[in-house]
Design a protein around this motif. Sequence first.
Motif, PDB file in Angstrom:
ATOM      1  N   GLY A  65      61.897 -76.121  74.334  1.00  0.00           N
ATOM      2  CA  GLY A  65      62.392 -77.458  74.010  1.00  0.00           C
ATOM      3  C   GLY A  65      63.900 -77.574  74.125  1.00  0.00           C
ATOM      4  O   GLY A  65      64.640 -77.029  73.323  1.00  0.00           O
ATOM      5  N   THR A  66      64.349 -78.279  75.135  1.00  0.00           N
ATOM      6  CA  THR A  66      65.778 -78.457  75.402  1.00  0.00           C
ATOM      7  C   THR A  66      66.469 -79.209  74.270  1.00  0.00           C
ATOM      8  O   THR A  66      65.935 -80.166  73.731  1.00  0.00           O
ATOM      9  CB  THR A  66      65.960 -79.258  76.712  1.00  0.00           C
ATOM     10  N   LEU A  67      67.665 -78.744  73.933  1.00  0.00           N
ATOM     11  CA  LEU A  67      68.557 -79.503  73.053  1.00  0.00           C
ATOM     12  C   LEU A  67      69.711 -79.998  73.906  1.00  0.00           C
ATOM     13  O   LEU A  67      70.304 -79.220  74.662  1.00  0.00           O
ATOM     14  CB  LEU A  67      69.108 -78.611  71.928  1.00  0.00           C
ATOM     15  N   ASP A  68      70.046 -81.276  73.782  1.00  0.00           N
ATOM     16  CA  ASP A  68      71.189 -81.825  74.524  1.00  0.00           C
ATOM     17  C   ASP A  68      72.467 -81.091  74.133  1.00  0.00           C
ATOM     18  O   ASP A  68      72.567 -80.575  73.010  1.00  0.00           O
ATOM     19  CB  ASP A  68      71.358 -83.314  74.204  1.00  0.00           C
ATOM     20  N   PRO A  69      73.471 -81.061  75.024  1.00  0.00           N
ATOM     21  CA  PRO A  69      74.745 -80.401  74.679  1.00  0.00           C
ATOM     22  C   PRO A  69      75.342 -80.896  73.364  1.00  0.00           C
ATOM     23  O   PRO A  69      75.888 -80.111  72.593  1.00  0.00           O
ATOM     24  CB  PRO A  69      75.644 -80.754  75.866  1.00  0.00           C
ATOM     25  N   MET A  70      75.213 -82.186  73.079  1.00  0.00           N
ATOM     26  CA  MET A  70      75.764 -82.761  71.856  1.00  0.00           C
ATOM     27  C   MET A  70      75.072 -82.212  70.606  1.00  0.00           C
ATOM     28  O   MET A  70      75.672 -82.098  69.537  1.00  0.00           O
ATOM     29  CB  MET A  70      75.592 -84.283  71.903  1.00  0.00           C
ATOM     30  N   ALA A  71      73.792 -81.890  70.734  1.00  0.00           N
ATOM     31  CA  ALA A  71      72.973 -81.520  69.575  1.00  0.00           C
ATOM     32  C   ALA A  71      73.233 -80.090  69.119  1.00  0.00           C
ATOM     33  O   ALA A  71      73.638 -79.227  69.891  1.00  0.00           O
ATOM     34  CB  ALA A  71      71.498 -81.685  69.921  1.00  0.00           C
ATOM     35  N   THR A  72      72.964 -79.854  67.838  1.00  0.00           N
ATOM     36  CA  THR A  72      73.054 -78.513  67.273  1.00  0.00           C
ATOM     37  C   THR A  72      71.693 -78.167  66.665  1.00  0.00           C
ATOM     38  O   THR A  72      70.786 -78.988  66.618  1.00  0.00           O
ATOM     39  CB  THR A  72      74.129 -78.429  66.165  1.00  0.00           C
ATOM     40  N   GLY A  73      71.590 -76.924  66.183  1.00  0.00           N
ATOM     41  CA  GLY A  73      70.401 -76.553  65.440  1.00  0.00           C
ATOM     42  C   GLY A  73      69.450 -75.648  66.173  1.00  0.00           C
ATOM     43  O   GLY A  73      69.831 -74.922  67.095  1.00  0.00           O
ATOM     44  N   LEU A  74      68.196 -75.694  65.757  1.00  0.00           N
ATOM     45  CA  LEU A  74      67.202 -74.692  66.123  1.00  0.00           C
ATOM     46  C   LEU A  74      66.796 -74.740  67.596  1.00  0.00           C
ATOM     47  O   LEU A  74      66.230 -75.723  68.060  1.00  0.00           O
ATOM     48  CB  LEU A  74      65.962 -74.867  65.238  1.00  0.00           C
ATOM     49  N   LEU A  75      67.082 -73.634  68.282  1.00  0.00           N
ATOM     50  CA  LEU A  75      66.620 -73.431  69.653  1.00  0.00           C
ATOM     51  C   LEU A  75      65.832 -72.127  69.647  1.00  0.00           C
ATOM     52  O   LEU A  75      66.354 -71.083  69.244  1.00  0.00           O
ATOM     53  CB  LEU A  75      67.802 -73.354  70.626  1.00  0.00           C
ATOM     54  N   MET A  76      64.581 -72.195  70.050  1.00  0.00           N
ATOM     55  CA  MET A  76      63.706 -71.022  70.043  1.00  0.00           C
ATOM     56  C   MET A  76      63.679 -70.396  71.429  1.00  0.00           C
ATOM     57  O   MET A  76      63.357 -71.069  72.407  1.00  0.00           O
ATOM     58  CB  MET A  76      62.294 -71.434  69.619  1.00  0.00           C
ATOM     59  N   LEU A  77      64.008 -69.105  71.492  1.00  0.00           N
ATOM     60  CA  LEU A  77      63.980 -68.387  72.755  1.00  0.00           C
ATOM     61  C   LEU A  77      62.804 -67.418  72.755  1.00  0.00           C
ATOM     62  O   LEU A  77      62.640 -66.629  71.815  1.00  0.00           O
ATOM     63  CB  LEU A  77      65.279 -67.606  72.973  1.00  0.00           C
ATOM     64  N   VAL A  78      61.970 -67.492  73.782  1.00  0.00           N
ATOM     65  CA  VAL A  78      60.827 -66.578  73.910  1.00  0.00           C
ATOM     66  C   VAL A  78      61.225 -65.423  74.813  1.00  0.00           C
ATOM     67  O   VAL A  78      61.804 -65.630  75.890  1.00  0.00           O
ATOM     68  CB  VAL A  78      59.576 -67.310  74.453  1.00  0.00           C
ATOM     69  N   VAL A  79      60.941 -64.207  74.350  1.00  0.00           N
ATOM     70  CA  VAL A  79      61.407 -62.996  75.029  1.00  0.00           C
ATOM     71  C   VAL A  79      60.218 -62.124  75.435  1.00  0.00           C
ATOM     72  O   VAL A  79      59.286 -61.921  74.638  1.00  0.00           O
ATOM     73  CB  VAL A  79      62.358 -62.200  74.100  1.00  0.00           C
TER      74      VAL A  79
END
Length: 236
Positions: A37-51
Motif C-alpha cells: 500500500g503506497t503512501l504519498d510523499p506528503m504522508a507519514t506513518g505505517l508502511l509495511m514491507l514484505v521481505v
Amino acid sequence: MVPSGVLLVDKAPDMTSHDVVAIARRALGTKKIGHCGTLDPMATGLLMLVVERATKIQDLLMSEDKEYEGTLTLGKTTSTQDRQGDVLEEKEVPAFTAAQIDEAFAGFTGAFEQIPPMVSAIKKDGVPLYKLARKGQEVERAPRPVTVSKYDIRRIELPEVDFVVNCSKGFYVRTYAHDIGAKLGCGAHLSALRRTRSGRFTLERALTVDKIKEMPREELWRSLVSLAEISLMRGA
C-alpha cells in the motif's frame, strides 16, 4: 540467509514508498522486497514491507482495512486533492457548526463509491493516471466501491478539521477530504495524513528510516514480524 517477514516502517514526510523500499533493501541485504500500500510523499506513518517469502502474502496483507489520521483544510481545492497540488479554486469558508461538519462526514460512511483522483497509480490502457496528469490530461475514472466503518472528528479550528477514519483497501483519503469539502459547498483539500494501522499492524513496532539505516543488519533481521507470528495474528 535473510529471514522472511514483515518490516514495519514509520515513514517520514517527503519520501516516496519506493525510496523506503530501496533503503530497506540495502539495509537488509535482500533483493526480494516490496511494500503493502503506497503512501504519498506528503504522508507519514505505517508502511509495511514484505521481505523474502513474505512477498507471497503481499496481496493478502494489502486487502485489510486501514486507519488514518488526517487534516483537511476547507476553502481551497487543489489539482492533487492535497496540499502538494496547485490551487484550482478558493472560496470563503462559512462559520460551520460542529454539527454541520459532522453531517458532511456522516454522508461518507458505510459502503459508497469513490472516483479515484487523477494523481494515482491506477492505470488507464497500461499507463498510470499520475503520468497522464503530469501531461495535463484528465480521463474518465470509474467509481470504485469503498467502505468507511468509523470516523471521528478530533479538532475543528476553521478552516482546518482533524479527523480519524477507518476504511477499506483502495480508499483515497485525499478524495475523502475533497468530497467532504464539496458537500459543504466551499471545497477542501487534504493538508496532513498519517497512517496509524493496517489490519492488525500498528506503529507500535515500526522503525524510522533513520533507525533502519543505522541498525546492525542482524538486529534489523530480528525486528521483522515473522511469518509464524503473522499467521497467529490473523487467526490462521
